[in-house]
Write a protein that holds these residues in place. Structure first.
Motif, PDB file in Angstrom:
ATOM      1  N   GLY A 137       5.599  64.230  86.260  1.00  0.00           N
ATOM      2  CA  GLY A 137       6.238  65.277  87.035  1.00  0.00           C
ATOM      3  C   GLY A 137       7.705  65.460  86.676  1.00  0.00           C
ATOM      4  O   GLY A 137       8.353  64.582  86.121  1.00  0.00           O
ATOM      5  N   GLY A 138       8.229  66.645  87.010  1.00  0.00           N
ATOM      6  CA  GLY A 138       9.642  66.945  86.805  1.00  0.00           C
ATOM      7  C   GLY A 138      10.059  68.064  87.736  1.00  0.00           C
ATOM      8  O   GLY A 138       9.272  68.969  88.040  1.00  0.00           O
ATOM      9  N   ASN A 139      11.302  68.016  88.231  1.00  0.00           N
ATOM     10  CA  ASN A 139      11.775  69.027  89.182  1.00  0.00           C
ATOM     11  C   ASN A 139      12.846  69.943  88.597  1.00  0.00           C
ATOM     12  O   ASN A 139      13.513  70.669  89.315  1.00  0.00           O
ATOM     13  N   GLY A 140      13.025  69.909  87.282  1.00  0.00           N
ATOM     14  CA  GLY A 140      14.048  70.712  86.629  1.00  0.00           C
ATOM     15  C   GLY A 140      15.346  69.969  86.397  1.00  0.00           C
ATOM     16  O   GLY A 140      16.176  70.390  85.579  1.00  0.00           O
ATOM     17  N   VAL A 141      15.533  68.880  87.116  1.00  0.00           N
ATOM     18  CA  VAL A 141      16.725  68.034  86.956  1.00  0.00           C
ATOM     19  C   VAL A 141      16.319  66.611  86.581  1.00  0.00           C
ATOM     20  O   VAL A 141      16.952  65.965  85.745  1.00  0.00           O
ATOM     21  N   GLN A 142      15.240  66.138  87.179  1.00  0.00           N
ATOM     22  CA  GLN A 142      14.794  64.765  87.016  1.00  0.00           C
ATOM     23  C   GLN A 142      13.313  64.740  86.637  1.00  0.00           C
ATOM     24  O   GLN A 142      12.488  65.374  87.291  1.00  0.00           O
ATOM     25  N   GLY A 143      12.999  64.026  85.579  1.00  0.00           N
ATOM     26  CA  GLY A 143      11.611  63.816  85.206  1.00  0.00           C
ATOM     27  C   GLY A 143      11.171  62.405  85.543  1.00  0.00           C
ATOM     28  O   GLY A 143      11.995  61.491  85.701  1.00  0.00           O
ATOM     29  N   PHE A 144       9.869  62.202  85.675  1.00  0.00           N
ATOM     30  CA  PHE A 144       9.300  60.875  85.913  1.00  0.00           C
ATOM     31  C   PHE A 144       9.699  59.946  84.759  1.00  0.00           C
ATOM     32  O   PHE A 144       9.582  60.306  83.589  1.00  0.00           O
ATOM     33  N   VAL A 145      10.193  58.749  85.080  1.00  0.00           N
ATOM     34  CA  VAL A 145      10.663  57.816  84.056  1.00  0.00           C
ATOM     35  C   VAL A 145       9.920  56.492  84.147  1.00  0.00           C
ATOM     36  O   VAL A 145       9.411  56.120  85.202  1.00  0.00           O
ATOM     37  N   MET A 146       9.856  55.797  83.027  1.00  0.00           N
ATOM     38  CA  MET A 146       9.223  54.483  82.935  1.00  0.00           C
ATOM     39  C   MET A 146      10.148  53.572  82.145  1.00  0.00           C
ATOM     40  O   MET A 146       9.932  53.307  80.959  1.00  0.00           O
ATOM     41  N   PRO A 147      11.201  53.063  82.748  1.00  0.00           N
ATOM     42  CA  PRO A 147      12.250  52.336  82.024  1.00  0.00           C
ATOM     43  C   PRO A 147      11.788  51.089  81.296  1.00  0.00           C
ATOM     44  O   PRO A 147      12.423  50.676  80.323  1.00  0.00           O
ATOM     45  N   LEU A 148      10.688  50.459  81.749  1.00  0.00           N
ATOM     46  CA  LEU A 148      10.235  49.212  81.139  1.00  0.00           C
ATOM     47  C   LEU A 148       8.967  49.396  80.309  1.00  0.00           C
ATOM     48  O   LEU A 148       8.349  48.429  79.889  1.00  0.00           O
ATOM     49  N   SER A 149       8.591  50.630  80.055  1.00  0.00           N
ATOM     50  CA  SER A 149       7.344  50.935  79.356  1.00  0.00           C
ATOM     51  C   SER A 149       7.416  50.615  77.865  1.00  0.00           C
ATOM     52  O   SER A 149       8.479  50.682  77.250  1.00  0.00           O
ATOM     53  N   THR A 150       6.254  50.279  77.282  1.00  0.00           N
ATOM     54  CA  THR A 150       6.108  50.306  75.832  1.00  0.00           C
ATOM     55  C   THR A 150       5.776  51.749  75.477  1.00  0.00           C
ATOM     56  O   THR A 150       4.630  52.114  75.215  1.00  0.00           O
ATOM     57  N   ALA A 151       6.786  52.603  75.482  1.00  0.00           N
ATOM     58  CA  ALA A 151       6.586  54.052  75.459  1.00  0.00           C
ATOM     59  C   ALA A 151       5.995  54.553  74.146  1.00  0.00           C
ATOM     60  O   ALA A 151       5.332  55.598  74.123  1.00  0.00           O
ATOM     61  N   HIS A 152       6.219  53.846  73.043  1.00  0.00           N
ATOM     62  CA  HIS A 152       5.746  54.318  71.733  1.00  0.00           C
ATOM     63  C   HIS A 152       4.224  54.469  71.698  1.00  0.00           C
ATOM     64  O   HIS A 152       3.695  55.269  70.916  1.00  0.00           O
ATOM     65  N   LEU A 153       3.512  53.730  72.545  1.00  0.00           N
ATOM     66  CA  LEU A 153       2.057  53.812  72.583  1.00  0.00           C
ATOM     67  C   LEU A 153       1.568  55.131  73.169  1.00  0.00           C
ATOM     68  O   LEU A 153       0.399  55.481  73.015  1.00  0.00           O
ATOM     69  N   PHE A 154       2.443  55.863  73.855  1.00  0.00           N
ATOM     70  CA  PHE A 154       2.028  57.020  74.628  1.00  0.00           C
ATOM     71  C   PHE A 154       2.817  58.259  74.226  1.00  0.00           C
ATOM     72  O   PHE A 154       3.945  58.178  73.758  1.00  0.00           O
ATOM     73  N   GLN A 155       2.221  59.423  74.397  1.00  0.00           N
ATOM     74  CA  GLN A 155       2.855  60.721  74.128  1.00  0.00           C
ATOM     75  C   GLN A 155       3.349  60.865  72.692  1.00  0.00           C
ATOM     76  O   GLN A 155       4.330  61.543  72.432  1.00  0.00           O
ATOM     77  N   GLY A 156       2.670  60.241  71.765  1.00  0.00           N
ATOM     78  CA  GLY A 156       2.939  60.477  70.363  1.00  0.00           C
ATOM     79  C   GLY A 156       3.921  59.530  69.718  1.00  0.00           C
ATOM     80  O   GLY A 156       4.925  59.153  70.301  1.00  0.00           O
ATOM     81  N   TRP A 157       3.620  59.171  68.465  1.00  0.00           N
ATOM     82  CA  TRP A 157       4.448  58.211  67.728  1.00  0.00           C
ATOM     83  C   TRP A 157       5.729  58.818  67.183  1.00  0.00           C
ATOM     84  O   TRP A 157       6.604  58.091  66.722  1.00  0.00           O
ATOM     85  N   ALA A 158       5.863  60.138  67.227  1.00  0.00           N
ATOM     86  CA  ALA A 158       7.120  60.752  66.803  1.00  0.00           C
ATOM     87  C   ALA A 158       8.231  60.469  67.809  1.00  0.00           C
ATOM     88  O   ALA A 158       9.405  60.667  67.507  1.00  0.00           O
ATOM     89  N   ASP A 159       7.881  60.010  69.003  1.00  0.00           N
ATOM     90  CA  ASP A 159       8.850  59.678  70.058  1.00  0.00           C
ATOM     91  C   ASP A 159       9.802  60.842  70.325  1.00  0.00           C
ATOM     92  O   ASP A 159      10.995  60.648  70.586  1.00  0.00           O
ATOM     93  N   ALA A 160       9.253  62.050  70.282  1.00  0.00           N
ATOM     94  CA  ALA A 160      10.088  63.247  70.426  1.00  0.00           C
ATOM     95  C   ALA A 160      10.752  63.324  71.797  1.00  0.00           C
ATOM     96  O   ALA A 160      11.875  63.816  71.921  1.00  0.00           O
ATOM     97  N   PHE A 161      10.080  62.837  72.833  1.00  0.00           N
ATOM     98  CA  PHE A 161      10.602  62.967  74.188  1.00  0.00           C
ATOM     99  C   PHE A 161      11.388  61.733  74.635  1.00  0.00           C
ATOM    100  O   PHE A 161      11.655  61.562  75.823  1.00  0.00           O
ATOM    101  N   ALA A 162      11.749  60.867  73.692  1.00  0.00           N
ATOM    102  CA  ALA A 162      12.496  59.658  74.041  1.00  0.00           C
ATOM    103  C   ALA A 162      13.805  60.020  74.732  1.00  0.00           C
ATOM    104  O   ALA A 162      14.525  60.922  74.320  1.00  0.00           O
ATOM    105  N   ALA A 163      14.098  59.293  75.816  1.00  0.00           N
ATOM    106  CA  ALA A 163      15.280  59.582  76.628  1.00  0.00           C
ATOM    107  C   ALA A 163      16.018  58.295  76.929  1.00  0.00           C
ATOM    108  O   ALA A 163      15.634  57.220  76.476  1.00  0.00           O
ATOM    109  N   ASN A 164      17.094  58.398  77.705  1.00  0.00           N
ATOM    110  CA  ASN A 164      17.913  57.239  78.057  1.00  0.00           C
ATOM    111  C   ASN A 164      17.035  56.133  78.633  1.00  0.00           C
ATOM    112  O   ASN A 164      16.325  56.331  79.609  1.00  0.00           O
TER     113      ASN A 164
END
Length: 384
Positions: free
Chosen positions: A255-282
């Motif tokens: 989810g996202g409200n236009g200012v804040q999106g759902f975050v997973m600070p401790l995730s192994t994020a590379h496994l999800f939403q593509g290996w290009a890591d295009a949506f990588a954030a702070n």
């Protein structure tokens, strides 16, 4: 020892990024003494060639650690550190307690993992307790510090609590609930509380094994986070395996409200939403202020072919289609391909490709999607 070459060609940057790195780990674990075990492990990451890449906190305005802002990000800095130092006590089959710097992987690592793809692993200074009674299992972790993938300069001071409980009713039905209350004094924007539930299982349909997962979670600001928000998360997937082939259809919505999106600070994020890591954030997680809908399809094959110096072959192909959760705007698409094999009992090889194509027709007034990019990975690993 794990040697890797990674290249990134990103549309909005003047130069192509390249990194050749070698990660070496050396560890020792004691034997069991009245239920006690100790473990110590060191980790070293070296650059094998020129540092033609940016090392930075991902996302808009992320600080560069090496000043190479004309290059794409490849977050594998040189580092030598104590990776793990832990003491584990198992007084009975019902209880295990682990104290110290440790690797923590909860469930599929979507919310808590070790970011194992990057050369500098994420570990935790924590106290962990695991309970088991019949079909019920529960894990509670208190996290004092998160040792992140960018070296000690970017570690997080933590006062966080992780709770995950599972009831395995039967093979076709497993129920899970979790609460992750994250409080980081030097990363307030990532201080969040996520509460959720998951159902999963396996069933047989003739000769096809079907595996399913479905998750729902709510996230709110927590502790000293200055924001005030509430966003949700949902995902579901269904996989069918027949002989050496597996097909998997998945859907994930952050989810996202236009200012804040759902975050997973401790995730192994590379496994999800593509290996290009295009949506990588702070923080390294993947998020977008308007939220992300990710519909994906994956095929894998594991041929039985074997020779003396090449075996355990596996091939994977995956397609992602992304939309903004809040507006429905199409953000782009991504293609992933991977081949892995064992060369000997101690040496393995990997070739990996990711291509993210941004949709240029996003409606005016909505946040722009990330820039298009192409990535290649070549890897050799040796282990005793």
């Amino acid at each position: 020892m794990r040697a890797r070459y990674e290249s990134v060609d990103q549309a909005n940057l003047a130069r192509e990024g390249q990194a050749s790195t070698l990660r070496t780990r050396l560890g020792w674990e004691t034997g069991d003494y009245h239920g006690l075990k100790g473990l110590i492990e060191y980790e070293d990451v070296r650059q094998l060639g020129p540092e033609d890449h940016n090392i930075a906190v991902p996302g808009p305005g992320g600080a560069s650690l090496n000043g190479k802002t004309l290059y794409p990000i490849i977050n594998d800095p040189e580092v030598t550190e104590l990776n793990r130092l832990q003491l584990t006590w198992t007084p009975s089959a019902m209880l295990t307690a682990t104290l110290g710097r440790q690797r923590i992987l909860l469930d599929d690592q979507r919310f808590v993992g070790n970011v194992g793809w990057r050369q500098d692993e994420q570990t935790f200074d924590a106290i962990r307790t695991d309970f088991a009674y019949g079909k019920f299992k529960a894990t509670y972790v208190y996290v004092d510090k998160v040792n992140r993938i960018l070296g000690e300069e970017r570690d997080w001071k933590s006062d966080s609590h992780l709770l995950n409980a599972t009831w395995s009713v039967s093979e076709p039905l497993k129920l899970q609930g979790f609460v992750y209350a994250l409080d980081f004094s030097n990363s307030l924007a990532n201080s969040t509380k996520t509460t959720g539930a998951k159902v999963s299982g396996k069933v047989w349909a003739s000769l096809i094994q079907l595996t399913y997962n479905a998750t729902y979670a709510k996230q709110v600001d927590y502790a000293a986070n200055p924001a005030n928000f509430k966003v949700d998360y949902a995902s579901a997937d269904l996989a069918g395996a027949f002989d050496i082939y597996t097909a998997k259809l998945g859907y994930e919505q952050l989810g996202g409200n236009g200012v804040q999106g759902f975050v997973m600070p401790l995730s192994t994020a590379h496994l999800f939403q593509g290996w290009a890591d295009a949506f990588a954030a702070n923080g390294g997680q993947k998020t977008f202020v308007d939220g992300i809908k990710d519909a994906n399809l994956q095929f894998t094959a594991q041929p039985r072919w074997r020779s003396t110096y090449l075996f355990n072959l596996a091939f994977l192909a995956r397609y992602h289609d992304y939309e903004a959760e809040r507006t429905g705007a199409h953000l782009g698409r991504e293609y992933n391909f991977q081949a892995t094999a064992a060369i000997t009992a101690n040496i393995s090889a990997l070739i990996k490709f990711a291509k993210f194509e941004r949709d240029a027709s996003v409606p005016r007034g909505t946040p722009a999607p990330p820039a298009s990019r192409t990535k290649w990975f070549f890897q050799l690993a040796y282990s005793l």
